[in-house]
Design a protein around this motif. Structure first.
Motif, PDB file in Angstrom:
ATOM      1  N   ASP A 298       0.823  -1.213   0.000  1.00  0.00           N
ATOM      2  CA  ASP A 298       0.000   0.000   0.000  1.00  0.00           C
ATOM      3  C   ASP A 298       0.859   1.265   0.000  1.00  0.00           C
ATOM      4  O   ASP A 298       0.484   2.280  -0.584  1.00  0.00           O
ATOM      5  CB  ASP A 298      -0.933  -0.001   1.215  1.00  0.00           C
ATOM      6  N   GLY A 299       2.012   1.187   0.619  1.00  0.00           N
ATOM      7  CA  GLY A 299       2.881   2.354   0.675  1.00  0.00           C
ATOM      8  C   GLY A 299       3.745   2.550  -0.554  1.00  0.00           C
ATOM      9  O   GLY A 299       4.446   3.570  -0.656  1.00  0.00           O
TER      10      GLY A 299
ATOM     11  N   PHE B 180      -4.466   0.973  -9.555  1.00  0.00           N
ATOM     12  CA  PHE B 180      -3.217   1.187  -8.840  1.00  0.00           C
ATOM     13  C   PHE B 180      -3.280   2.374  -7.888  1.00  0.00           C
ATOM     14  O   PHE B 180      -2.511   2.432  -6.932  1.00  0.00           O
ATOM     15  CB  PHE B 180      -2.069   1.385  -9.835  1.00  0.00           C
ATOM     16  N   CYS B 181      -4.179   3.310  -8.151  1.00  0.00           N
ATOM     17  CA  CYS B 181      -4.278   4.505  -7.297  1.00  0.00           C
ATOM     18  C   CYS B 181      -5.404   4.403  -6.276  1.00  0.00           C
ATOM     19  O   CYS B 181      -5.585   5.325  -5.468  1.00  0.00           O
ATOM     20  CB  CYS B 181      -4.486   5.752  -8.163  1.00  0.00           C
ATOM     21  N   GLU B 182      -6.148   3.299  -6.300  1.00  0.00           N
ATOM     22  CA  GLU B 182      -7.306   3.162  -5.416  1.00  0.00           C
ATOM     23  C   GLU B 182      -6.878   3.093  -3.953  1.00  0.00           C
ATOM     24  O   GLU B 182      -5.963   2.371  -3.574  1.00  0.00           O
ATOM     25  CB  GLU B 182      -8.083   1.898  -5.781  1.00  0.00           C
ATOM     26  N   GLY B 183      -7.560   3.865  -3.119  1.00  0.00           N
ATOM     27  CA  GLY B 183      -7.292   3.874  -1.691  1.00  0.00           C
ATOM     28  C   GLY B 183      -8.216   2.932  -0.945  1.00  0.00           C
ATOM     29  O   GLY B 183      -9.095   2.291  -1.541  1.00  0.00           O
ATOM     30  N   PRO B 184      -8.045   2.805   0.356  1.00  0.00           N
ATOM     31  CA  PRO B 184      -8.869   1.884   1.151  1.00  0.00           C
ATOM     32  C   PRO B 184     -10.351   2.255   1.144  1.00  0.00           C
ATOM     33  O   PRO B 184     -11.195   1.407   1.436  1.00  0.00           O
ATOM     34  CB  PRO B 184      -8.281   2.007   2.562  1.00  0.00           C
ATOM     35  N   ASP B 185     -10.683   3.495   0.770  1.00  0.00           N
ATOM     36  CA  ASP B 185     -12.081   3.916   0.713  1.00  0.00           C
ATOM     37  C   ASP B 185     -12.707   3.656  -0.652  1.00  0.00           C
ATOM     38  O   ASP B 185     -13.872   4.008  -0.892  1.00  0.00           O
ATOM     39  CB  ASP B 185     -12.217   5.400   1.060  1.00  0.00           C
TER      40      ASP B 185
END
Length: 335
Positions: free
Chosen positions: A104-105, A240-245
């Motif tokens: 994730d980082g 690839f840019c999707e966040g946890p939300d």
């Protein structure tokens, strides 16, 4: 060992070790000269013409600077495929790379935008691809790659679910009209595609290897083939840019889009840039229904898990599809 002889390797130092979780037969081979990945591409011999195109795309990408694993060449024959004489089809071999998918980082957005732009550059002859070993071919994308299936196929799944007394059948029936409307949107976006290319077609985090000091490496090229550049770029950048939300991280998306544009990539106007993302969600929903019904073979535990997901995914479809539609304007050249 036949595979060592086929690729001119010294004798193995251990058995071929199967790699779990791969969609194809894949092994690790340890030898005195190092370790290698051996894989048998699926659906041979039917897919051999498609595989020839995939090999061509991979070789073209490597020549243009896309980081890919180093292929081994068989001692005899043309191209990277070797016949081990076991009657089970051809195999390929690559130098083994240690690593895993991006964490994730790990921000690989700029790398991704650059790679996408390289993949989407037209060939000098204008056919969108070709060259390399095993042939090539013109870029003729198919909507089948976007998870499109007729409403009648969905209705059959619902009816079989109802006949079998499956708890998820009412939820899926409730969404049939919406599924038809969303499928029409995916088809319309595909039909409007004006930028066909020969490309990787499966740009997902699981197919990027963070290989130590060498940086990201793009792997698993066996399904490479024709697609629409704008739709592939939008889908890959979103994933690839999707966040946890479930929303794209704006800083990463901006970097990815900038790298794509700076390296010659062009996002064409589209009625729905995230069509592939939605198409894959519909395809996964249908696949889970088929698994739950036993149409698609899977272990009993997988069937139970699929059945538990069908109603949940169907119930979430209105909100998830609305989100993708609302986010589509982000994936434009004017962003």
């Amino acid at each position: 060992m036949a595979v060592c002889a086929a690729f001119g390797l010294p004798e193995h130092t251990g058995p071929l070790t199967p790699i779990a979780g791969s969609a194809e037969e894949t092994w690790r081979l340890d030898t005195a000269a190092g370790s290698f990945l051996v894989k048998r591409p699926a659906a041979q011999p039917r897919r051999l013409p498609d595989l020839a195109i995939a090999i061509s795309v991979e070789n073209r990408a490597a020549a243009a600077g896309v980081p890919v694993p180093r292929q081994l060449r068989p001692v005899t024959g043309r191209g990277p495929l070797a016949d081990l004489g076991d009657g089970h089809g051809l195999v390929r071999a690559y130098e083994w790379l240690e690593g895993g998918p991006p964490a994730d980082g790990d921000d690989v957005s700029a790398w991704l935008g650059t790679v996408l732009a390289i993949l989407h550059r037209p060939e000098p002859d204008g056919d969108g691809g070709g060259g390399g070993d095993g042939g090539g071919g013109e870029a003729e994308p198919s909507q089948d790659w976007y998870g499109v299936q007729p409403l009648a196929a969905w209705l059959e799944l619902v009816e079989r679910g109802e006949t079998g007394g499956h708890d998820w059948a009412p939820s899926l029936r409730k969404r049939l009209t919406l599924i038809g409307e969303l499928t029409d949107r995916v088809v319309a976006a595909f039909a409007a595609c004006g930028d066909p290319v020969l490309t990787h077609r499966d740009l997902l985090p699981r197919n990027v290897l963070m290989a130590g000091t060498t940086g990201p490496v793009l792997i698993d090229w066996d399904t490479a083939g024709p697609d629409c550049a704008t739709l592939e770029a939008a889908h890959a950048l979103f994933v690839f840019c999707e966040g946890p939300d479930g929303l794209p991280r704006r800083d990463r998306l901006s970097k990815g889009l900038a790298a794509y544009h700076e390296n010659g990539g062009i996002l064409r106007p589209s009625p729905f840039p995230l069509a592939r993302r939605l198409g894959l969600r519909l395809a996964l929903l249908a696949e889970r229904a088929r698994v739950a019904l036993g149409i698609q073979q899977a272990p009993e535990a997988a069937r139970a898990a699929a059945a538990a997901r069908v109603a949940r995914d169907a119930d979430a479809l209105p909100a998830s599809s609305d989100r993708l539609l609302s986010l589509s304007p982000l994936f434009t050249s004017g962003h």
